[in-house]
Design a protein around this motif. Structure first.
Motif, PDB file in Angstrom:
ATOM      1  N   LEU A  57     -17.862 -63.524  25.122  1.00  0.00           N
ATOM      2  CA  LEU A  57     -19.085 -62.509  24.267  1.00  0.00           C
ATOM      3  C   LEU A  57     -18.736 -63.283  23.134  1.00  0.00           C
ATOM      4  O   LEU A  57     -17.853 -63.344  22.226  1.00  0.00           O
ATOM      5  N   PRO A  58     -19.814 -62.701  21.928  1.00  0.00           N
ATOM      6  CA  PRO A  58     -19.923 -63.667  20.843  1.00  0.00           C
ATOM      7  C   PRO A  58     -19.404 -62.358  19.515  1.00  0.00           C
ATOM      8  O   PRO A  58     -18.407 -62.776  19.446  1.00  0.00           O
ATOM      9  N   ASP A  59     -19.587 -61.318  20.277  1.00  0.00           N
ATOM     10  CA  ASP A  59     -18.016 -60.653  19.660  1.00  0.00           C
ATOM     11  C   ASP A  59     -18.249 -58.846  20.573  1.00  0.00           C
ATOM     12  O   ASP A  59     -18.441 -59.398  21.752  1.00  0.00           O
TER      13      ASP A  59
ATOM     14  N   ASP B 157     -23.333 -51.856  29.756  1.00  0.00           N
ATOM     15  CA  ASP B 157     -24.282 -50.496  30.874  1.00  0.00           C
ATOM     16  C   ASP B 157     -24.441 -51.512  32.200  1.00  0.00           C
ATOM     17  O   ASP B 157     -23.668 -52.702  31.972  1.00  0.00           O
ATOM     18  N   LYS B 158     -24.116 -50.701  33.600  1.00  0.00           N
ATOM     19  CA  LYS B 158     -24.064 -50.781  34.742  1.00  0.00           C
ATOM     20  C   LYS B 158     -25.711 -50.826  35.468  1.00  0.00           C
ATOM     21  O   LYS B 158     -26.461 -49.529  35.710  1.00  0.00           O
TER      22      LYS B 158
ATOM     23  N   LYS C  37     -25.636 -60.950  30.727  1.00  0.00           N
ATOM     24  CA  LYS C  37     -25.771 -60.540  31.659  1.00  0.00           C
ATOM     25  C   LYS C  37     -24.525 -61.021  32.489  1.00  0.00           C
ATOM     26  O   LYS C  37     -24.734 -62.249  32.945  1.00  0.00           O
ATOM     27  N   TYR C  38     -24.379 -60.140  33.496  1.00  0.00           N
ATOM     28  CA  TYR C  38     -23.344 -60.803  34.522  1.00  0.00           C
ATOM     29  C   TYR C  38     -23.158 -60.381  35.563  1.00  0.00           C
ATOM     30  O   TYR C  38     -22.912 -59.017  35.571  1.00  0.00           O
ATOM     31  N   SER C  39     -23.164 -61.216  37.142  1.00  0.00           N
ATOM     32  CA  SER C  39     -23.300 -59.876  38.399  1.00  0.00           C
ATOM     33  C   SER C  39     -21.179 -59.756  38.632  1.00  0.00           C
ATOM     34  O   SER C  39     -20.863 -60.508  37.942  1.00  0.00           O
TER      35      SER C  39
ATOM     36  N   THR D 135     -24.139 -54.882  32.099  1.00  0.00           N
ATOM     37  CA  THR D 135     -25.070 -55.960  30.181  1.00  0.00           C
ATOM     38  C   THR D 135     -24.756 -55.757  30.248  1.00  0.00           C
ATOM     39  O   THR D 135     -23.714 -54.144  29.169  1.00  0.00           O
ATOM     40  N   PHE D 136     -23.396 -56.651  29.081  1.00  0.00           N
ATOM     41  CA  PHE D 136     -23.245 -56.951  27.427  1.00  0.00           C
ATOM     42  C   PHE D 136     -24.272 -56.494  26.560  1.00  0.00           C
ATOM     43  O   PHE D 136     -24.781 -57.304  26.094  1.00  0.00           O
TER      44      PHE D 136
END
Length: 542
Positions: free
Chosen positions: A484-486, A492-493, A422-424, A499-500
């Motif tokens: 990101l691992p993959d 999702d926003k 999750k990132y802002s 959120t990935f």
């Protein structure tokens, strides 16, 4: 004839280097701030591709070249990236016809570089041993570019080519029949080679001193002409090697022992089998471990998998790792090493990592190599496919028939199968800004292009001034911004947060290690390998 070929290579290689130079201030026009950012990104990716080639990540290098082609507004940079991609395809991925297609594409779409593209096409056919085709292309070059910059090189190569004589039906010959080369690549199809190959494992090329002792403390260490002892220290004095503080005239020193050797360099210490070979390269010590491939695998297999995994999974890992190492040995004959001793290639920790269970897996599959159309495959593997293996062409821009997308339910039962990050919005903007991509005021991040496995190959980021289309792996992926691992994921926003949610760990191409660990509970190792490398076969080469 060999001397003549050497003279031609000496004449041609500087030209091949020059066409890869990155342009500075290319076309005389003004670029927008976004275009300047894109050009800087393209140059970074081209440079990074060179690094990836050096450490054996050939598919990943193609991905970097494709990113540079996508980004750059400068024709010369795009052409350089296409030439780089063609070189990787022909030299390291056994795909010279795909390289030829790229040279033709440059000739069609970039008239200012068509002379270089045509010359490279001819030289490619020359390297493949397809002399009639090479002569035809070089003659076209001399016809269309009578004063071209490669005129003399083309003439030299034409004059060096053997004259093919037609043999009459009743004509006898004392020559023994030779093995026919593959029509597409010009390479000889491998037969059972009998003798176990020795690998040149690069332990280090970044230190200026090292020590070597016997692993047992009892056996002597012997050098070629410098005597025997139980401990030696190698250093440098200018361009000369030193042994225990004394300058030696030898350009390389080999250490041998009846037992194992303990090598210390920098912060590393490894106990290894085989020979230690030390020389100076680019102002640092080049430390190689010359070791038979089966002994090498005794360390690699437990480092790349868990010794507690099912025996069949360990055997599958042994064959995949052996095939990878043998492939690299075949394709790095022009370099000073075959494989690195770390995750750049395969993790090699020496004797200290060996385990009885993995030793047994190596022994039971000794000499077994994966082939596709009678040639060793590039046995890519990933930690976890996330339930669906990736297609190499979709991920890396070039495919192999044995590296395709298909369902892999066993991997979902293994570890590292799923994750969430999750990132802002501000955090993403800040991280992209650090690598030179400005997207202030992000309003959305959506999938733009997906591969057959569902992996998001490209994303579109909308922001206050427009949008940017980015390659997911090379920009947001594991090695750069969001780690990101993959890229088998959903975006999702929620307010100002993204959120990935993803599955898998790694690039997803080929053999899934955690999937193999699950399959090994009920399936034989050959089934596991043919599942992850469809169309391949297993052959004992030594």
């Amino acid at each position: 004839m060999k001397n003549k070929f050497k003279m031609i290579y000496k004449f041609i290689l500087p030209v091949l280097v020059l066409v890869f130079m990155i342009p500075v201030g290319s076309q005389a026009r003004d670029y927008s701030p976004v275009e300047l950012e894109d050009q800087a990104q393209a140059q970074w990716h081209i440079n990074y591709a060179s690094y990836l080639i050096d450490i054996g990540k050939y598919f990943e290098a193609l991905e970097q070249y494709d990113t540079a082609i996508d980004y750059s507004p400068v024709a010369k940079t795009r052409v350089n990236a296409m030439f780089g991609k063609a070189m990787v395809l022909s030299t390291f991925l056994d795909a010279p016809e795909k390289a030829a297609d790229l040279y033709r594409m440059v000739g069609r779409n970039y008239p200012d570089y068509s002379d270089t593209a045509l010359y490279r096409l001819g030289f490619l056919y020359y390297q493949m041993g397809r002399y009639d085709r090479a002569k035809s292309v070089f003659r076209q070059y001399l016809h269309y570019f009578p004063t071209g910059k490669f005129k003399y090189q083309a003439e030299a190569v034409i004059s060096s080519m053997p004259v093919e004589q037609e043999q009459k039906p009743d004509q006898k010959t004392d020559q023994k029949p030779v093995q026919k080369p593959d029509e597409k690549t010009g390479e000889k199809i491998p037969e059972k080679i009998g003798k176990e190959p020795t690998l040149r494992v690069c332990l280090s090329r970044k230190v200026s001193s090292m020590t070597v002792t016997t692993g047992s403390g009892k056996d002597q260490i012997c050098t070629d002409d410098l005597g025997c002892g139980r401990k030696y220290k190698v250093g440098m004095s200018g361009n000369n090697l030193t042994l225990d503080g004394r300058i030696v005239t030898a350009t390389r020193i080999k250490f041998k022992s009846k037992g194992v050797l303990k090598v210390s360099y920098g912060s590393e210490t490894k106990t290894v089998r085989g020979i230690i070979n030390v020389s100076i390269r680019k102002g640092k010590l080049l430390i190689l471990n010359l070791v038979e491939i089966e002994d090498y695998l005794r360390s690699v297999v437990p480092a790349e998998s868990y010794a507690s995994w099912p025996a069949e999974a360990l055997k599958a890992q042994a064959v995949a790792a052996r095939t990878y190492a043998y492939y690299q040995k075949m394709h790095r004959t022009h370099l000073f090493y075959d494989v690195y001793a770390d995750t750049y290639d395969q993790m090699y920790a020496g004797v200290g990592r060996e385990d009885k269970r993995t030793d047994q897996a190596v022994k039971q599959t000794a000499g077994h190599v994966l082939l596709y159309k009678d040639k060793p495959i590039l046995s890519q593997y990933t930690a976890n496919s996330g339930g669906f293996t990736a297609d190499a062409k979709a991920i890396f821009g070039a495919g192999k028939a044995y590296l395709v997308a298909h369902e892999d339910p066993a991997s979902l039962k293994g570890k590292m199968a799923s994750w969430s990050k999750k990132y802002s919005k501000k955090d993403i903007e800040s991280k992209l800004k650090k690598i030179g991509i400005s997207v202030p005021g992000i309003s959305s991040i959506t999938a733009l292009e997906k591969g057959p496995s569902g992996r998001i190959v490209k994303v579109r980021i909308k922001y206050k001034s427009g949008y940017r289309d980015l390659r997911t792996r090379t920009t947001l992926g594991s090695s750069r911004v969001l780690k990101l691992p993959d890229i088998l994921l959903r975006i999702d926003k929620n307010g100002d947060y993204y959120t990935f949610k993803g599955r898998g760990w790694g690039h997803g191409v080929g053999y899934s290690q955690w999937g193999a660990a699950e399959l090994g509970k009920s399936k034989k190792y050959d089934h596991i390998l043919k599942f992850y490398y469809p169309g391949s076969s297993i052959k004992q080469l030594w």
